[in-house]
Design a protein around this motif. Sequence first.
Motif, PDB file in Angstrom:
ATOM      1  N   THR A 141      22.650   6.421  14.056  1.00 45.62           N
ATOM      2  CA  THR A 141      22.139   7.085  12.858  1.00 45.62           C
ATOM      3  C   THR A 141      23.223   7.178  11.800  1.00 45.62           C
ATOM      4  N   PRO A 142      23.052   6.570  10.643  1.00 47.51           N
ATOM      5  CA  PRO A 142      24.061   6.670   9.588  1.00 47.51           C
ATOM      6  C   PRO A 142      24.221   8.121   9.113  1.00 47.51           C
ATOM      7  N   TRP A 143      25.459   8.517   8.840  1.00 52.49           N
ATOM      8  CA  TRP A 143      25.728   9.867   8.338  1.00 52.49           C
ATOM      9  C   TRP A 143      26.393   9.771   6.969  1.00 52.49           C
ATOM     10  N   SER A 144      26.167  10.780   6.147  1.00 53.95           N
ATOM     11  CA  SER A 144      26.625  10.732   4.761  1.00 53.95           C
ATOM     12  C   SER A 144      27.182  12.079   4.321  1.00 53.95           C
ATOM     13  N   ILE A 145      28.016  12.032   3.277  1.00 57.98           N
ATOM     14  CA  ILE A 145      28.529  13.243   2.633  1.00 57.98           C
ATOM     15  C   ILE A 145      28.276  13.144   1.138  1.00 57.98           C
ATOM     16  N   SER A 146      28.385  14.272   0.461  1.00 57.55           N
ATOM     17  CA  SER A 146      28.139  14.321  -0.977  1.00 57.55           C
ATOM     18  C   SER A 146      29.215  13.567  -1.748  1.00 57.55           C
ATOM     19  N   ILE A 147      28.816  12.980  -2.878  1.00 59.06           N
ATOM     20  CA  ILE A 147      29.807  12.337  -3.741  1.00 59.06           C
ATOM     21  C   ILE A 147      30.795  13.358  -4.297  1.00 59.06           C
ATOM     22  N   ASP A 148      30.448  14.657  -4.253  1.00 64.07           N
ATOM     23  CA  ASP A 148      31.371  15.688  -4.721  1.00 64.07           C
ATOM     24  C   ASP A 148      32.594  15.820  -3.821  1.00 64.07           C
ATOM     25  N   ALA A 149      32.575  15.155  -2.671  1.00 69.34           N
ATOM     26  CA  ALA A 149      33.753  15.122  -1.811  1.00 69.34           C
ATOM     27  C   ALA A 149      34.896  14.354  -2.459  1.00 69.34           C
ATOM     28  N   ALA A 150      34.635  13.743  -3.607  1.00 67.45           N
ATOM     29  CA  ALA A 150      35.700  13.064  -4.347  1.00 67.45           C
ATOM     30  C   ALA A 150      36.581  14.060  -5.105  1.00 67.45           C
ATOM     31  N   ASP A 151      36.166  15.316  -5.178  1.00 69.86           N
ATOM     32  CA  ASP A 151      36.908  16.340  -5.924  1.00 69.86           C
ATOM     33  C   ASP A 151      38.107  16.808  -5.105  1.00 69.86           C
ATOM     34  N   ASN A 152      39.303  16.454  -5.538  1.00 69.84           N
ATOM     35  CA  ASN A 152      40.520  16.814  -4.806  1.00 69.84           C
ATOM     36  C   ASN A 152      40.778  18.313  -4.769  1.00 69.84           C
ATOM     37  N   ASN A 153      40.142  19.064  -5.659  1.00 68.78           N
ATOM     38  CA  ASN A 153      40.303  20.511  -5.624  1.00 68.78           C
ATOM     39  C   ASN A 153      39.698  21.108  -4.357  1.00 68.78           C
ATOM     40  N   TYR A 154      38.689  20.423  -3.808  1.00 65.63           N
ATOM     41  CA  TYR A 154      37.973  20.943  -2.649  1.00 65.63           C
ATOM     42  C   TYR A 154      38.268  20.188  -1.359  1.00 65.63           C
ATOM     43  N   THR A 155      38.474  18.875  -1.463  1.00 59.45           N
ATOM     44  CA  THR A 155      38.510  18.054  -0.253  1.00 59.45           C
ATOM     45  C   THR A 155      39.734  17.144  -0.214  1.00 59.45           C
ATOM     46  N   PRO A 156      40.047  16.614   0.968  1.00 55.50           N
ATOM     47  CA  PRO A 156      41.184  15.702   1.112  1.00 55.50           C
ATOM     48  C   PRO A 156      40.786  14.235   1.089  1.00 55.50           C
ATOM     49  N   GLN A 186       9.909   9.171   8.578  1.00 54.37           N
ATOM     50  CA  GLN A 186      11.109   9.556   9.315  1.00 54.37           C
ATOM     51  C   GLN A 186      11.899  10.569   8.508  1.00 54.37           C
ATOM     52  N   ALA A 187      12.770  11.301   9.176  1.00 55.29           N
ATOM     53  CA  ALA A 187      13.441  12.439   8.561  1.00 55.29           C
ATOM     54  C   ALA A 187      14.855  12.118   8.108  1.00 55.29           C
ATOM     55  N   ILE A 188      15.231  12.746   6.997  1.00 54.69           N
ATOM     56  CA  ILE A 188      16.631  12.883   6.599  1.00 54.69           C
ATOM     57  C   ILE A 188      16.948  14.360   6.785  1.00 54.69           C
ATOM     58  N   VAL A 189      17.971  14.675   7.581  1.00 50.09           N
ATOM     59  CA  VAL A 189      18.265  16.079   7.863  1.00 50.09           C
ATOM     60  C   VAL A 189      19.675  16.432   7.406  1.00 50.09           C
ATOM     61  N   ARG A 190      19.795  17.660   6.915  1.00 46.76           N
ATOM     62  CA  ARG A 190      21.106  18.190   6.523  1.00 46.76           C
ATOM     63  C   ARG A 190      21.213  19.624   7.031  1.00 46.76           C
ATOM     64  N   PHE A 191      22.095  19.852   7.982  1.00 44.84           N
ATOM     65  CA  PHE A 191      22.356  21.213   8.450  1.00 44.84           C
ATOM     66  C   PHE A 191      23.314  21.870   7.464  1.00 44.84           C
ATOM     67  N   VAL A 228      21.455  11.303   8.569  1.00 40.50           N
ATOM     68  CA  VAL A 228      22.011  12.647   8.686  1.00 40.50           C
ATOM     69  C   VAL A 228      22.991  12.852   7.537  1.00 40.50           C
ATOM     70  N   GLN A 229      22.909  14.036   6.909  1.00 35.65           N
ATOM     71  CA  GLN A 229      23.862  14.415   5.867  1.00 35.65           C
ATOM     72  C   GLN A 229      24.634  15.636   6.349  1.00 35.65           C
ATOM     73  N   ALA A 230      25.896  15.740   5.951  1.00 35.66           N
ATOM     74  CA  ALA A 230      26.724  16.851   6.420  1.00 35.66           C
ATOM     75  C   ALA A 230      27.727  17.231   5.341  1.00 35.66           C
ATOM     76  N   GLY A 231      28.269  18.462   5.460  1.00 39.92           N
ATOM     77  CA  GLY A 231      29.281  18.873   4.499  1.00 39.92           C
ATOM     78  C   GLY A 231      29.540  20.362   4.523  1.00 39.92           C
ATOM     79  N   PHE A 232      30.273  20.822   3.519  1.00 41.42           N
ATOM     80  CA  PHE A 232      30.675  22.223   3.391  1.00 41.42           C
ATOM     81  C   PHE A 232      30.246  22.744   2.019  1.00 41.42           C
ATOM     82  N   GLY A 233      30.201  24.062   1.882  1.00 40.21           N
ATOM     83  CA  GLY A 233      29.920  24.676   0.592  1.00 40.21           C
ATOM     84  C   GLY A 233      28.446  24.829   0.299  1.00 40.21           C
ATOM     85  N   HIS A 234      28.135  25.150  -0.953  1.00 41.44           N
ATOM     86  CA  HIS A 234      26.745  25.335  -1.364  1.00 41.44           C
ATOM     87  C   HIS A 234      25.927  24.103  -0.980  1.00 41.44           C
TER      88      HIS A 234
END
Length: 509
Positions: A230-245, A99-104, A187-193
């Motif tokens: 389908t469970p969705w996830s974001i990067s642990i880097d979303a903990a960085d207040n410089n980038y995210t809320p 089965q697939a894990i996808v990140r657009f 499913v994984q999602a987010g912003f940036g690189h």
Amino acid sequence: MVKNLIIAGSAVAFLVTASFAADRSVALNKEIETLEPMKGIVFWPDQAKSQKDLQKSISLEFSYCLPCAVVKGKTDDKINYDWSSFEKMLDDIASRGHQAIVRFRIEYPSATITNASGCTEKVKGATAVPNYIKANKSYTETYSEDPGGDGPTYYADWSNKELLWFYKQFYTDFAAKYDKDPRIAFVQAGFGHWGEYHIYGTKLNFGVNFATKDYQAEFLTHLDSLFKETPWSISIDAADNNYTPVAGNKTLLGLNFGLFDDSFMHKEHDISQGNGDNERNWRDLGTDRWKTAPGGGEISYYTEKDQREFLNPAGLYGVTWEDAAAKYHMTYVIGNDAPEGSYATKERVYEASSYAGYKFEITGYAVNKISAAVRVKNIGIAPLYHNAYVTVNGVRSEKSLKGLLPGEEATFTVAGLTIGDSETPELTITGDKLLKGATIPYKANLSASAEVIEGLIDEDGPTAIAGTRNLNSGKNDLGKTRTDKRTDLKGRSVPGKAAHGAYYPKKVK
């Protein structure tokens, strides 16, 4: 009145005797001989395809995906899609029983897009924003020549109203089409690189090369409303207040997102190893998040040996895969380059995959002529995050195994059965998010002479008097009772819905 009570009591006593005679334990002996679905070590499709000996040692494959590759334009307020390339990828992965894990993603340093007419092709670092948006005169991208040494990178114009509308609408349409699709596990999602919530090496400019914090909050809240299966996830880097809320925001932290860690098990991953930023990020986004949403990620690429040696039974930087996986309750991790090292034998990859995530043991099994009771314990390191059901002779329990925590067990009732006196009903674990024909394996070591577990439905109905009426339902009532409870013929008070897949949770220390 007293005489009526005696008669009713005699009826109950007679029926109890009949009920006990019909209840019996079932012998069941099984070992887990195949990898459970939706967990373990993950390869990219090309690696999975090439590693013939490792096909049965993994159950998941990961792929970056491009919005522009499936978007052909827009008519009025409707996005025009061609999902054929995406479908081809899903079918290819499923053909291997995976089965697939996808990140657009939108930004990917140095990557060149080809064979996708809706995209900017053959340009290093081009964004995956659909061409119909790029054609708008109000849309302007920015560029960084070599951010963080990763190579040329273009950045989406996050001031553009069409892009802001599109990004939310795209996921709305995607979830409507694929949320229930068994070919997709996560499913994984987010912003940036790479969608990993940073643009290290490029100056951050909200609303220009990175989405504003307000829009991020709006987007994440929107995602939480879309995915039900389908469970969705974001990067642990979303903990960085410089980038995210996200970190510190109770409302956003209350969303049911999982986490992925793109540099898992690197040399200074944990606080005890040095810098420890990864562990801090996991902590800041919720130490109990794993109880309801998956933990996953990718083994570090900080050095070549990280991916190639993380399966070393002796450990990597003093930490074994098993120790790291247990600490963070990992359900999956991408270890695509493991086969380039010396530890990725089919036995070791299977062992490592098997250790991740959930694992079920049947600790009790009883039946009578019309129902079955099955007690299940999670002996893994994380819950199952998808709906799956105890299934007896093709009939499912009403209650799902989803969310059963490690070390806990619960009893599931399956009703509506017809079971012969000497029959051994087939017990499986099934689910709609499993590939066609797939089931979840389990272990069991049960004797027919074991004590009968609770959870069976009495053959004459769930109430004290024959039939299914409540005790206060008519002129023959034995007195006032609570209307939300019924009593079975063994004298237990059970919920009125007990006959339809009753669930009896029990914690095990």
